[in-house]
Write an enzyme that holds these catalytic residues in place. Structure first.
Site, mmCIF file in Angstrom:
data_model
loop_
_atom_site.group_PDB
_atom_site.id
_atom_site.type_symbol
_atom_site.label_atom_id
_atom_site.label_comp_id
_atom_site.label_asym_id
_atom_site.label_seq_id
_atom_site.Cartn_x
_atom_site.Cartn_y
_atom_site.Cartn_z
ATOM 1 N N LYS A 158 0.834 -1.209 0.000
ATOM 2 C CA LYS A 158 0.000 0.000 0.000
ATOM 3 C C LYS A 158 0.869 1.261 0.000
ATOM 4 O O LYS A 158 1.006 1.950 1.013
ATOM 5 C CB LYS A 158 -0.947 -0.034 1.209
ATOM 6 C CG LYS A 158 -2.046 -1.080 1.045
ATOM 7 C CD LYS A 158 -2.884 -1.239 2.290
ATOM 8 C CE LYS A 158 -3.886 -0.134 2.502
ATOM 9 N NZ LYS A 158 -5.027 -0.192 1.579
HETATM 10 N N1 PMP Z 1 -6.915 -3.547 -3.153
HETATM 11 C C1 PMP Z 1 -6.709 -2.268 -2.813
HETATM 12 C C2 PMP Z 1 -6.289 -1.293 -3.847
HETATM 13 C C3 PMP Z 1 -6.907 -1.866 -1.477
HETATM 14 O O1 PMP Z 1 -6.704 -0.595 -1.118
HETATM 15 C C4 PMP Z 1 -7.330 -2.809 -0.519
HETATM 16 C C5 PMP Z 1 -7.570 -2.382 0.894
HETATM 17 N N2 PMP Z 1 -6.416 -2.478 1.680
HETATM 18 C C6 PMP Z 1 -7.515 -4.137 -0.938
HETATM 19 C C7 PMP Z 1 -7.304 -4.467 -2.255
HETATM 20 C C8 PMP Z 1 -7.894 -5.201 0.052
HETATM 21 O O2 PMP Z 1 -6.826 -5.463 0.923
HETATM 22 P P1 PMP Z 1 -7.055 -5.931 2.417
HETATM 23 O O3 PMP Z 1 -7.949 -7.099 2.353
HETATM 24 O O4 PMP Z 1 -5.698 -6.256 2.915
HETATM 25 O O5 PMP Z 1 -7.671 -4.792 3.132
#
Ligand code: PMP
Length: 311
Positions: A158
């Site tokens: 991220k």
């Molecule tokens: N894709 C993106 C672009 C995101 O921002 C997120 C949220 N973190 C996710 C997928 C899902 O990731 P996670 O399950 O770790 O929250």
């Protein structure tokens, strides 16, 4: 009286209103930061917040730091403890969103050399209900924006700058009357939602784009893959997915910390399956929602429990 919120910055807990950075901060100008989105889910039955997969979030944060050459003085265990202590201090007895941010904290403009900049870490948390209406299937739009390729910007972690694309896509979808955007890769294959991973169910097979399809390696995605395998005896196939396969799928659903596990009822004005939440999605939703509050005995070790004292 509203409760005073506490943050963590500069190596210590501080009142959130005092947690400030300067206008020259590198990360503000150039997006040189890595963040996480973590949920603490309030479980009224036991009077505790269940923080979901806390260590895995910090493992991903540190992977992003490695790529962005951010050197934090904390291990995963340290970061988990800082988070538990702040949740205790804040005393929220409701669902919370937890936002750690590792960033190039030096006040330096016109400096594009990552190696020469000081690093900083901050953590905030806020009461947080639903991010997206997951009581009904979503109406989604294939975005006119494409997901960046990892060769332009690291996509499996991220990194803040990456979110410009997500924000453009989400805003475009909302302005056009949809709930969420689905982003394609440069080659037209499916990547993910603006803040969620994507799964489809077709002829009894669950599929999701793979790591090399430039999607974030979601922690909810990983949880769903494990729940499907262990509890439904269904292996999730990770592969390239064509846009038109989604139109023909029996079920499509999105997963993310903020969005939880939400079914897609329509994409580009085409009804997916019956337009309602499908049987596989429903089973996974039920498993997921009991798991994230710490009520699923088989996965209770995925939760870190905090009894917030507010002191
Ligand atoms: N894709 C993106 C672009 C995101 O921002 C997120 C949220 N973190 C996710 C997928 C899902 O990731 P996670 O399950 O770790 O929250």
């Amino acid at each position: 009286m509203t409760q005073k919120a506490w943050a963590f910055l500069g190596g210590k807990q501080v009142p959130q209103e005092d947690a400030k950075v300067g206008v020259m901060t590198h990360a503000l100008h150039y997006g040189t930061s890595v963040f996480e989105g973590i949920r603490g889910n309030w479980n009224d039955r036991i009077g505790k917040i269940a923080i979901f997969r806390l260590a895995e979030h910090y493992e991903r944060l540190l992977r992003g730091c490695k790529i962005l050459r951010i050197d934090l003085p904390y291990s995963v265990d340290d970061l988990c403890q800082i988070t538990v202590d702040l949740a205790d201090k804040n005393g929220f007895r409701e669902d919370v969103y937890i936002r750690p941010l590792a960033f190039k904290g030096q006040e330096a403009v016109a400096n594009l050399n990552l190696n020469s900049l000081d690093d900083e870490f901050m953590l905030v948390m806020l009461p947080f209900g639903s991010y997206i209406d997951n009581t009904r299937p979503l109406k989604c739009q294939t975005s006119s924006w494409r997901r960046p390729m990892d060769s332009s910007m690291p996509t499996g972690v991220k990194i803040a700058g990456l979110y410009t694309t997500s924000i453009l896509a989400k805003s475009e979808a909302l302005a056009a009357g949809y709930d969420e955007a689905i982003l394609l890769n440069q080659d037209g294959s499916v990547s993910e939602g603006s803040g969620e991973n994507l799964f489809m169910v077709r002829d009894g097979v669950i599929s999701t784009p793979s790591e090399t399809d430039n999607c974030l390696l979601g922690i909810t995605r990983d949880s769903v893959i494990q729940l499907a395998k262990n509890e439904l005896n269904m292996d999730v196939v990770q592969r390239h997915i064509h846009r038109s396969e989604l139109y023909l799928a029996d079920e499509v659903f999105l997963t993310g910390t903020a969005a939880h596990l939400t079914s897609v009822g329509e994409l580009d004005n085409r009804v997916i399956g019956t337009g309602t939440t499908g049987a596989v999605t429903k089973q996974l939703q039920d498993l997921y929602f009991s798991t994230v509050v710490g009520d699923n005995d088989r996965y209770v070790n995925w939760c870190t429990f905090v009894t917030p004292s507010g002191g």
